[in-house]
Scaffold this active site. Sequence first.
Site, short mmCIF file in Angstrom:
data_model
loop_
_atom_site.label_atom_id
_atom_site.label_comp_id
_atom_site.label_asym_id
_atom_site.label_seq_id
_atom_site.Cartn_x
_atom_site.Cartn_y
_atom_site.Cartn_z
N LYS A 47 -0.79 -4.22 -3.10
CA LYS A 47 -2.08 -3.72 -2.61
C LYS A 47 -2.16 -2.23 -2.91
CE LYS A 47 -5.26 -3.79 1.29
NZ LYS A 47 -5.56 -2.39 1.52
N ASP B 131 10.69 4.92 -9.95
CA ASP B 131 10.32 5.49 -11.26
C ASP B 131 11.07 6.77 -11.57
OD1 ASP B 131 8.65 3.42 -11.80
OD2 ASP B 131 6.78 4.50 -11.50
N SER C 278 0.80 -1.21 0.00
CA SER C 278 0.00 0.00 0.00
C SER C 278 0.85 1.28 0.00
CB SER C 278 -0.95 -0.06 1.20
OG SER C 278 -1.94 0.92 1.11
#
Length: 601
Positions: free
Chosen positions: A354, A340, A329
Site C-alpha cells: 500500500k 535499498d 504504507s
Amino acid sequence: MLRYSAQLFGITIFALGLIWFAGPGDASQNSTAVAARVNLWADTTHINVDGPATESGRSEREKRDTFYKNIRKLHQAAYAIRNRYMEDIDADELIRTGIDGMLADLDRYSVLMEQRAYDALMESTHGRYSGLGMQIDARDNRIIIISPIEGTPAYRKGLRAGDVVWEIDGFSTEDMESSEAARRMRGEVGTSVVLTIKRTGIAEPLEFEVERALIELKSVNYAGLIPGTDIGYVRLSRFAEETSHELREAVSQLNEQNASSLIFDLRSNGGGLLTQAKETAELFLEEGREIVYTKGRDVSSERHYVSERQPLFGQDKPIIVLVDGGTASASEIVAGAIQDWDRGIILGSTTYGKGLVQELIDVSGDNTLNLKLTTAKYYVPSGRCIQKPERQNKQASTDQSELEGESDTLVVADKEIFYTNGGRIVTGGGGIVPDVEVPRETWKTIEINLERKSMFFDFAVKYVSEHPDVKPHFEVTDEIIQEFREFIESKEFSYKSALQVALEDLKEVVNEEDRGVSFEETVSDLEKLIELEKESDFAESLPYIKRAVKREIVSSIAGERGVYENIILKTDKHVQKAVELLSAPQEYSKLMTPEEPRTDL
C-alpha cells in the site's frame, strides 16, 4: 427556491472542484480559503500543494471549459431530482451519493468519510484521547475488559482483564456495542464515570469511580534486550505524531545498554504519517540518503524525501527488520529504504503493498464530511513502487490467498528487477519482498475457534482468580492443560472440522433424496470418525494451546510487557530466526553481499 438552487449548485461546484483541482499544484493557487481547509494525511500522507501546472495554458483552459460544461449537467440533474422527483429527496444524501458515484471508479482508498470515521482516523493519527485507558470488547451480551493500559486511570484503579462492565453511570451494558460503551466512558479530562463491575470469584458487584485523563496511545509497544544476549528488540505498532520521539528514546536506551545489533519489528504495522516514517528512517540511515519519493500525474507531484540528520543507531551495527502481510504504507517506506541502502536485512513475508499518497480534504467546512483522495504513489530509493496493482481496485479481491493475508513467495520470475545501493537484486511488483522468508503462522481450525470464542482469555481469568500467586515465568503443565480441557468442556466448546462440514452436506443430499435409512450406518461411522479426528486435533495443536494459555495468563498478571519478555522474545519463530542470523556475523554478511556483480547497461 432560487436561493436553495444556488446553494445546491455551490455545494456541487465546491465538491467537484476540489476533486478536480485539489491535486498537487492547484488547491493553494486557486483559493486560499480552500487551501486552508485541506488537511494533509495519508495512511502515509503528504503531498505537494505548491507546484506549478505542467500543461499549456490553452490545453488547461480547454479542459476547464469542458469540466464546467459537465458541472452544469450535474447541476441541472441535481436540481431536477431535488425539485421535480415524485417524492421528497434529502439534499445532503443526494450530494453524498453523487460524490460516492464519482469515487466508484477510482482506487479503493479514495473514499468519503463521515464524522465518526474521521474522528477515528484523527485519534489514530494523534495517538491520544480522553478516557479511562483500557481495551474493551462486547462478549456474551456484555462489555468485557480485555486489558487495562499500564499507567492509566483504569490500571491505577485496579480494573482487571476479564472484568465484566455491568453498568456505565447506571446504564446497563446488556446488548451494548463496544463503540457505544467507549463513547460513554470517554469525556472531558477531569470528569468521572462510575463503572459497575462483576468479577470472577466475587459474588457482589463492585463499583469504581474512575476519573478520565488524557490517554496516550503508544507506538513503541516494547523495547529492550533479548534475554541472554546484547541484541536489541523494538516493537513498533503505528506511525502517529509521537512515534519518532518514542522510538528515539527507545533506541537511545538500547545504545546505553550497549546493544550490538537490532531487531526492528514492523509486523502488522499498518502505517500512519509520512513525516514519522521519514524521521524513523533517519534513525538508521546516513544523512543525505533518500528515503522515499512520490510521483503522480503531474511532474509537480514528484517530491524526494532525504535523511536530514545523523543516524542514532551506529552504522556498524546490524539491523534485521521483521515484516509480514500486515506491514503496510509507512512501514513499507521504512523497510524499503533500509533494504535499498543495504542498511539491514528484511525478514518475514512480502508486505501488503500500500503505497498511495492521500490528501484529506474537508468538503463540508466543518469536518463532518471529508474526502480522502489518492493523488500520487510512493517509490523507494531503488525505484520500486510500493503499491501492488491489484490493491488499487475498488472491488475487494476474491483471491483466497489475499483474503487470508498470505504473502507472495520469493519467486522472481516475471517480476521487474531492481538493485540496492550495494548491487543486491530486489524485485518490483508492489510491496517489499524480504531477503529471508519466514512464512506467517497459520492456525488450525481448532486454534481459530478457541481464539474466536475467547476460550484462552476466559480460562486465564478463571485461573488467575483461583491461583492469585501465579508468576509470569510459570510453565504450562499437564495439570493446567487438563484444567483447560475441563474448562472448555464446561463451556460446551465446539467447532466444525472440514470433515464435519462435508458430512453435513452429505446429510442434506441424503435427506433430499429420501435415502436416510440406506446411509444411516455410513453417517454413524463418519460421526465417530469426526470425534476421533477432533481428539487428534487437540493433541496436534498442543504446542499452540500451551503458548496461548500462557500468553493470556501472563497478560492478565503482567500486562503486555510480560508477554513480550516471557513469550514473544523466547518463542516467536521470526524473532528466533533473527537472533540466529545476528549471532552469526558471517551469515549476516553473506546475505548483504550481491550474488553476482551488477552490470549497468
